[in-house]
Design an enzyme around this catalytic site. Sequence first.
Site, PDB file in Angstrom:
ATOM      1  N   TYR A 153     -53.499 -17.563  16.675  1.00 57.87           N
ATOM      2  CA  TYR A 153     -53.146 -18.921  17.130  1.00 57.87           C
ATOM      3  C   TYR A 153     -51.628 -19.118  17.227  1.00 57.87           C
ATOM      4  CZ  TYR A 153     -53.083 -24.081  17.039  1.00 57.87           C
ATOM      5  OH  TYR A 153     -52.869 -25.411  17.317  1.00 57.87           O
ATOM      6  N   LYS A 157     -49.450 -19.998  20.566  1.00 57.84           N
ATOM      7  CA  LYS A 157     -48.709 -21.253  20.745  1.00 57.84           C
ATOM      8  C   LYS A 157     -47.228 -20.986  21.029  1.00 57.84           C
ATOM      9  CE  LYS A 157     -52.021 -24.232  20.484  1.00 57.84           C
ATOM     10  NZ  LYS A 157     -52.322 -25.132  21.602  1.00 57.84           N
TER      11      LYS A 157
HETATM   12  N1  LIG Z   1     -55.186 -31.087  15.272  1.00 51.89           N
HETATM   13  C1  LIG Z   1     -54.021 -30.573  14.934  1.00 51.89           C
HETATM   14  O1  LIG Z   1     -53.569 -30.720  13.789  1.00 51.89           O
HETATM   15  C2  LIG Z   1     -53.213 -29.799  15.944  1.00 51.89           C
HETATM   16  C3  LIG Z   1     -51.918 -29.405  15.564  1.00 51.89           C
HETATM   17  C4  LIG Z   1     -51.141 -28.710  16.471  1.00 51.89           C
HETATM   18  C5  LIG Z   1     -51.634 -28.438  17.740  1.00 51.89           C
HETATM   19  N2  LIG Z   1     -52.897 -28.829  18.085  1.00 51.89           N
HETATM   20  C6  LIG Z   1     -53.346 -28.498  19.436  1.00 51.89           C
HETATM   21  O2  LIG Z   1     -53.770 -29.665  20.102  1.00 51.89           O
HETATM   22  C7  LIG Z   1     -54.760 -29.342  21.066  1.00 51.89           C
HETATM   23  C8  LIG Z   1     -55.978 -30.224  20.826  1.00 51.89           C
HETATM   24  O3  LIG Z   1     -56.456 -29.942  19.513  1.00 51.89           O
HETATM   25  P1  LIG Z   1     -57.453 -30.897  18.732  1.00 51.89           P
HETATM   26  O4  LIG Z   1     -57.078 -30.811  17.314  1.00 51.89           O
HETATM   27  O5  LIG Z   1     -57.520 -32.200  19.410  1.00 51.89           O
HETATM   28  O6  LIG Z   1     -58.798 -30.042  18.898  1.00 51.89           O
HETATM   29  P2  LIG Z   1     -60.268 -30.453  19.371  1.00 51.89           P
HETATM   30  O7  LIG Z   1     -61.117 -29.298  19.013  1.00 51.89           O
HETATM   31  O8  LIG Z   1     -60.628 -31.803  18.857  1.00 51.89           O
HETATM   32  O9  LIG Z   1     -60.109 -30.545  20.953  1.00 51.89           O
HETATM   33  C9  LIG Z   1     -60.030 -29.414  21.754  1.00 51.89           C
HETATM   34  C10 LIG Z   1     -60.878 -29.632  22.977  1.00 51.89           C
HETATM   35  O10 LIG Z   1     -60.683 -28.503  23.841  1.00 51.89           O
HETATM   36  C11 LIG Z   1     -61.953 -28.130  24.357  1.00 51.89           C
HETATM   37  N3  LIG Z   1     -61.907 -26.708  24.719  1.00 51.89           N
HETATM   38  C12 LIG Z   1     -61.827 -25.641  23.890  1.00 51.89           C
HETATM   39  N4  LIG Z   1     -61.813 -24.510  24.589  1.00 51.89           N
HETATM   40  C13 LIG Z   1     -61.901 -24.853  25.910  1.00 51.89           C
HETATM   41  C14 LIG Z   1     -61.943 -24.116  27.117  1.00 51.89           C
HETATM   42  N5  LIG Z   1     -61.917 -22.774  27.125  1.00 51.89           N
HETATM   43  N6  LIG Z   1     -62.008 -24.797  28.280  1.00 51.89           N
HETATM   44  C15 LIG Z   1     -62.058 -26.150  28.287  1.00 51.89           C
HETATM   45  N7  LIG Z   1     -62.034 -26.907  27.165  1.00 51.89           N
HETATM   46  C16 LIG Z   1     -61.953 -26.262  25.996  1.00 51.89           C
HETATM   47  C17 LIG Z   1     -62.950 -28.416  23.241  1.00 51.89           C
HETATM   48  O11 LIG Z   1     -64.277 -28.539  23.713  1.00 51.89           O
HETATM   49  C18 LIG Z   1     -62.391 -29.711  22.665  1.00 51.89           C
HETATM   50  O12 LIG Z   1     -62.956 -30.840  23.284  1.00 51.89           O
HETATM   51  C19 LIG Z   1     -55.055 -27.854  20.890  1.00 51.89           C
HETATM   52  O13 LIG Z   1     -54.325 -27.129  21.861  1.00 51.89           O
HETATM   53  C20 LIG Z   1     -54.531 -27.565  19.505  1.00 51.89           C
HETATM   54  O14 LIG Z   1     -54.138 -26.230  19.360  1.00 51.89           O
HETATM   55  C21 LIG Z   1     -53.705 -29.505  17.214  1.00 51.89           C
END
Ligand SMILES: NC(=O)c1ccc[n+]([C@@H]2O[C@H](COP(=O)([O-])OP(=O)(O)OC[C@H]3O[C@@H](n4cnc5c(N)ncnc54)[C@H](O)[C@@H]3O)[C@@H](O)[C@H]2O)c1
Length: 263
Positions: A153, A157
């Site tokens: 991951y 990123k």
């Molecule tokens: N939650 C955190 O603390 C956090 C921190 C840093 C970065 N992020 C990043 O933020 C973004 C959203 O994360 P989140 O926490 O809301 O996660 P989440 O799992 O709630 O949302 C991710 C969404 O992406 C969709 N998805 C996954 N793979 C896919 C694909 N191949 N094609 C289409 N859709 C796909 C999933 O179905 C889901 O709805 C991600 O890129 C994650 O890495 C999250």
Amino acid sequence: MQKQTSLKDTLAVVTGGGSGIGAACSRELAQQGARVAVLDRNSESALKVAQEFGGLAFECDIADDEKMANVAQLIEAEMGPVSVLVNCAGIVQGRAGVYDMPMRKWDEIIRVDQRGTYVSCISFARAMLTRGHGSIVNIASVAGIRSMPLHAYAPAKAAVISMTETLAAEWGPSGIRVNAVSPGFTRTEGMVAAIEGGFMQASAMTSTAALQRLVEPAEIARAVIFLASSASSAITGINLPVDCGWLAGAGWSAYGGLPALRR
Ligand SMILES: NC(=O)c1ccc[n+]([C@@H]2O[C@H](COP(=O)([O-])OP(=O)(O)OC[C@H]3O[C@@H](n4cnc5c(N)ncnc54)[C@H](O)[C@@H]3O)[C@@H](O)[C@H]2O)c1
């Protein structure tokens, strides 16, 4: 938040819009007057979010380049020219030792988080290039900036932050801006489940953040709105951390941590 009229009636696409940060971005864009296409591999959750504000939902796998090219064409045909693309879709990884993570899992994370973000950018930028304008916001992570025990991951990123710069330079002369937002630990449904399930400890994440709390998804969305809209018209190629000061505070643990609350 005050309406930034540059987004009114524009068409915005949000990948991963079915949950968490993507859902928050979809709602905030709609709130700003944009028409929103919610893309997700989970069509049900995408539809549920899109129905909240009369948007359209599209099922897709962001890493499938042929299908993404088709989805981009379909959205342009059905909804009109796409001005804003927010790439939120991603797979979040749990801690795993180098020899505890099968290469299959490593490949899947790189495929979605790195390849998928790139594929989405090139799929939607093709038409933006012909029109000479557009704004793309990629969701990276503080894990792409500081080392964490996330061996697929974190490098994926870091690659998102790098591709944000390379694409910004590539497409800037053609009028397309590309920026990234790097969330810190964010209180999404997934994060709450990880805390409740004992996989993550809230205090371990918040004690090193200057603001001593998790980020709210809506706070990420507001930064995305800024970078997507003309409020940031001279900004391209940047990575904006939205992390409650986690990057600022992380190094303080070597000195006994952040100071106690002062009044
Ligand atoms: N939650 C955190 O603390 C956090 C921190 C840093 C970065 N992020 C990043 O933020 C973004 C959203 O994360 P989140 O926490 O809301 O996660 P989440 O799992 O709630 O949302 C991710 C969404 O992406 C969709 N998805 C996954 N793979 C896919 C694909 N191949 N094609 C289409 N859709 C796909 C999933 O179905 C889901 O709805 C991600 O890129 C994650 O890495 C999250």
